[in-house]
Design a protein around this motif. Structure first.
Motif, PDB file in Angstrom:
ATOM      1  N   UNK A 120      50.551 -49.141 -43.176  1.00  0.00           N
ATOM      2  CA  UNK A 120      49.257 -48.492 -43.315  1.00  0.00           C
ATOM      3  C   UNK A 120      49.396 -47.048 -43.788  1.00  0.00           C
ATOM      4  N   UNK A 121      48.377 -46.518 -44.463  1.00  0.00           N
ATOM      5  CA  UNK A 121      48.416 -45.113 -44.865  1.00  0.00           C
ATOM      6  C   UNK A 121      48.467 -44.206 -43.637  1.00  0.00           C
ATOM      7  N   UNK A 122      49.190 -43.125 -43.752  1.00  0.00           N
ATOM      8  CA  UNK A 122      49.279 -42.147 -42.671  1.00  0.00           C
ATOM      9  C   UNK A 122      48.710 -40.835 -43.196  1.00  0.00           C
ATOM     10  N   UNK A 123      47.504 -40.478 -42.786  1.00  0.00           N
ATOM     11  CA  UNK A 123      46.837 -39.313 -43.369  1.00  0.00           C
ATOM     12  C   UNK A 123      47.498 -38.009 -42.937  1.00  0.00           C
ATOM     13  N   UNK A 124      47.630 -37.052 -43.849  1.00  0.00           N
ATOM     14  CA  UNK A 124      48.186 -35.748 -43.473  1.00  0.00           C
ATOM     15  C   UNK A 124      47.187 -34.969 -42.618  1.00  0.00           C
ATOM     16  N   UNK A 125      47.668 -34.380 -41.534  1.00  0.00           N
ATOM     17  CA  UNK A 125      46.805 -33.619 -40.628  1.00  0.00           C
ATOM     18  C   UNK A 125      47.489 -32.336 -40.204  1.00  0.00           C
ATOM     19  N   UNK A 126      46.711 -31.435 -39.617  1.00  0.00           N
ATOM     20  CA  UNK A 126      47.255 -30.263 -38.951  1.00  0.00           C
ATOM     21  C   UNK A 126      47.501 -30.607 -37.490  1.00  0.00           C
ATOM     22  N   UNK A 127      48.507 -29.983 -36.891  1.00  0.00           N
ATOM     23  CA  UNK A 127      48.727 -30.188 -35.467  1.00  0.00           C
ATOM     24  C   UNK A 127      47.542 -29.704 -34.644  1.00  0.00           C
ATOM     25  N   UNK A 128      46.873 -28.658 -35.103  1.00  0.00           N
ATOM     26  CA  UNK A 128      45.695 -28.173 -34.381  1.00  0.00           C
ATOM     27  C   UNK A 128      44.536 -29.158 -34.437  1.00  0.00           C
ATOM     28  N   UNK A 129      44.564 -30.075 -35.410  1.00  0.00           N
ATOM     29  CA  UNK A 129      43.541 -31.134 -35.436  1.00  0.00           C
ATOM     30  C   UNK A 129      43.633 -31.989 -34.167  1.00  0.00           C
ATOM     31  N   UNK A 130      44.858 -32.142 -33.635  1.00  0.00           N
ATOM     32  CA  UNK A 130      45.044 -32.988 -32.461  1.00  0.00           C
ATOM     33  C   UNK A 130      44.321 -32.407 -31.254  1.00  0.00           C
ATOM     34  N   UNK A 131      44.520 -31.121 -30.998  1.00  0.00           N
ATOM     35  CA  UNK A 131      43.862 -30.514 -29.834  1.00  0.00           C
ATOM     36  C   UNK A 131      42.367 -30.387 -30.068  1.00  0.00           C
ATOM     37  N   UNK A 132      41.945 -30.109 -31.297  1.00  0.00           N
ATOM     38  CA  UNK A 132      40.505 -30.003 -31.593  1.00  0.00           C
ATOM     39  C   UNK A 132      39.795 -31.325 -31.323  1.00  0.00           C
TER      40      UNK A 132
END
Length: 569
Positions: free
Chosen positions: A29-41
């Protein structure tokens, strides 16, 4: 460098993701690029009421942790922390680690992980090499003293002191302040020091958003790689969030599971950084944090919190198996254990599964890959002595030991190489080392293995000269250099020997200079100020001579064979 829209997009520095013949399981499956701060947000926004952290009985929700992250970020920004700043975390597993990790990343800084057990020369080297200018340190006197001692000469401008008593339950805090007074750091009221409480008095509304992309370096994770010389693996936001997402896909569920994850492995080590911190926040799970593995405290915490997931190294499981022989271990709610850091003996896995009823699966990876490359399935076939199939979106290649550009057929041995969105950007300020560790765009692990007909990886040997000691890499060269500092030592060789608890342990062989004398106890004492505890040799043997090659180089293979024969019989 462009963001990766899927796992088959180009990798950094032209490391393409074409899958040559002989590779492992391709991307799914595709793995979308994210920021680590997206996780806590996301966790704060969608699950703010959930418990985020249990630390020795004191608890915080995601909303509470999120508010502290916002205040700390504002305080750090006012201090001057932003892009191009390397921010050091010299902390055990505590809420401080979680808060300052996300706060510094929100400012656009790069995290540099430091082991609080480092001795001064290790701290000095890593601060200088990384260019770390701000460091967070726990207020344990022995740890703070080392950081303070090297601060000026290494270029460390700010030290944020994090008081342990402030995050303990009320009664425990009172006892700690009363009976551990001598162990609490006293720091000068100077421009270099700031207390965490002062940092978080900042108004979060004063924070100015910073432009950060998933391809920016988030963490410098120091590793000896294949040489034992510490190098900073540049792990991007995309690398680390990808490995967390891969773990979610591997486990088969996300935030709906309401997991309680036991976090006793140190988060300054990349295995726990991904599997405890990033994965927990990514799935809004509760982190049960302990500052270290102490068996009695660990079992008491397990009984109180009933974790659903345990991330472990083989030495932990060995200790728990031994404890289970004489007492209840209360793992009733445990779904599974992921073991990493070192090869997991079959009998240790079998015994833990028998005692707890929880499945134990072994994974494999390295700091340069954020770290997980493979893992046996949570449901499905677990193959004995295998590191499992590739993580989702990961491709393994077995390349010839004679010609690394040639991929070996299925079932044949060679160097394990890998591609995937979790593979590092490169080594910090070391372009030549970066070039050496990649071949045709795939990262070279330094391990020898093969893939079976089902794509499961079996590791059979190590190219690197490294001892896996309790899940940590211990480099003989580092110990040998420390031994050579002793004025009485003429020659020194260090090898790994079998250790029932730690898997392997270092053993040193030395030859003394003519006319000089030194006991093994004296040498061991000498090493205590030059090596971390995990690096200290389990045994030191003084010999009249050491084996050498035909050209006069010290040779280890004869010593390895001797020790193997002793262990066998």
């Amino acid at each position: 460098m462009t963001s990766r829209d899927t796992v088959t997009d180009p990798l950094p520095s032209g490391r393409g993701a074409a899958l040559p013949d002989g590779g492992g399981v391709p991307a799914s499956p595709p793995i979308p690029p994210r920021l680590l701060t997206d996780l806590i947000d996301s966790a704060v926004r969608d699950h703010g009421e959930r418990r985020a952290i249990d630390f020795l009985g004191r608890r915080w929700t995601y909303a509470e942790i999120g508010a502290l992250v916002d205040r700390a970020a504002a305080g750090l920004q006012a201090m001057g922390v932003g892009p191009d700043v390397r921010f050091g975390l010299c902390l055990p597993n505590t809420p401080y680690f979680v808060i300052l990790y996300f706060a510094a990343l929100r400012c656009g800084a790069t995290i540099v992980n430091f082991n609080p057990l480092y001795v001064e020369h290790e701290l000095r080297h890593q601060i200088r090499d990384s260019g770390t200018t701000v460091m967070a340190v726990i207020d344990v006197a022995s740890i703070h003293a080392k950081v303070a001692a090297v601060a000026e000469e290494s270029g460390l401008e700010k030290i944020i002191v994090c008081p342990l008593a402030d995050i303990l339950p009320t009664f425990t805090s009172l006892l700690y302040r009363l009976f551990k007074r001598s162990e609490i750091a006293r720091w000068p009221a100077d421009a270099r020091h700031m207390a965490f409480g002062d940092l978080t008095r900042a108004n979060p509304a004063s924070f100015k958003p910073v432009a950060v992309t998933p391809d920016d370096v988030a963490v410098l994770q120091y590793t000896g790689g294949t040489t034992g010389v510490p190098k900073g693996a540049m792990l991007t936001h995309a690398n680390l969030t990808a490995n967390s997402h891969q773990m979610t896909l591997h486990v088969g569920h996300g935030a709906e599971a309401n997991d309680r994850i036991m976090g006793v492995l140190p988060m300054f080590h990349v295995f726990a950084l991904t599997t405890v911190l990033n994965f927990s926040v990514d799935t809004a799970a509760e982190m049960i944090l302990l500052p270290r593995f102490e068996l009695k405290q660990f079992l008491k915490t397990v009984k109180r919190t009933r974790p659903t997931k345990l991330l472990a190294v083989p030495t932990m499981l060995t200790a728990l198996n031994k404890a289970a022989a004489s007492q209840d271990v209360h793992f009733d709610d445990l779904d599974f254990v992921v073991s990493g850091g070192a090869p997991l003996p079959f009998d240790v896995r079998q015994e833990f599964e028998r005692v707890t009823g929880a499945r134990v699966v072994e994974g494999y990876g390295l700091s340069e890959t954020s770290p997980i490359l493979t893992c046996n399935p949570i449901t499905g076939v677990v193959k004995d002595n295998s590191a499992g199939p590739p993580f989702p979106g990961t491709t393994l290649e077995i390349r010839s030991l004679d010609d690394p550009h040639r991929i070996m057929p299925q079932g044949e041995r060679g160097e394990v190489c890998a591609r995937g969105p979790q593979v590092m950007k490169g080594y910090w300020n070391k372009p030549e080392e970066t070039e050496k560790v990649f071949v045709d765009g795939a990262i070279r692990t330094g391990d020898v293995g093969y893939l079976d007909e089902d794509g499961y990886l079996f590791l059979v040997d190590r190219i690197k000269d490294v001892i896996i000691c309790g899940g940590y890499n211990v480099y003989p060269r580092v110990i040998e250099e420390a031994l050579y500092e002793h004025p009485a030592i003429l020659e020194a060789v260090v090898i790994g020997v079998k250790d029932d608890y730690r898997g392997q342990a270092p053993k040193a062989f030395v030859v003394l200079r003519p006319g000089q004398s030194a006991s093994t106890a004296e040498i061991a004492e000498f090493l205590k100020t030059r090596l971390s505890k995990i690096e200290l040799p389990r045994e030191i043997e003084i010999r009249q001579s050491l084996p050498k090659t035909l050209i006069g180089k010290l040779s280890k293979k004869e010593l390895v064979a001797e020790e193997a024969k002793k262990a066998a019989g």
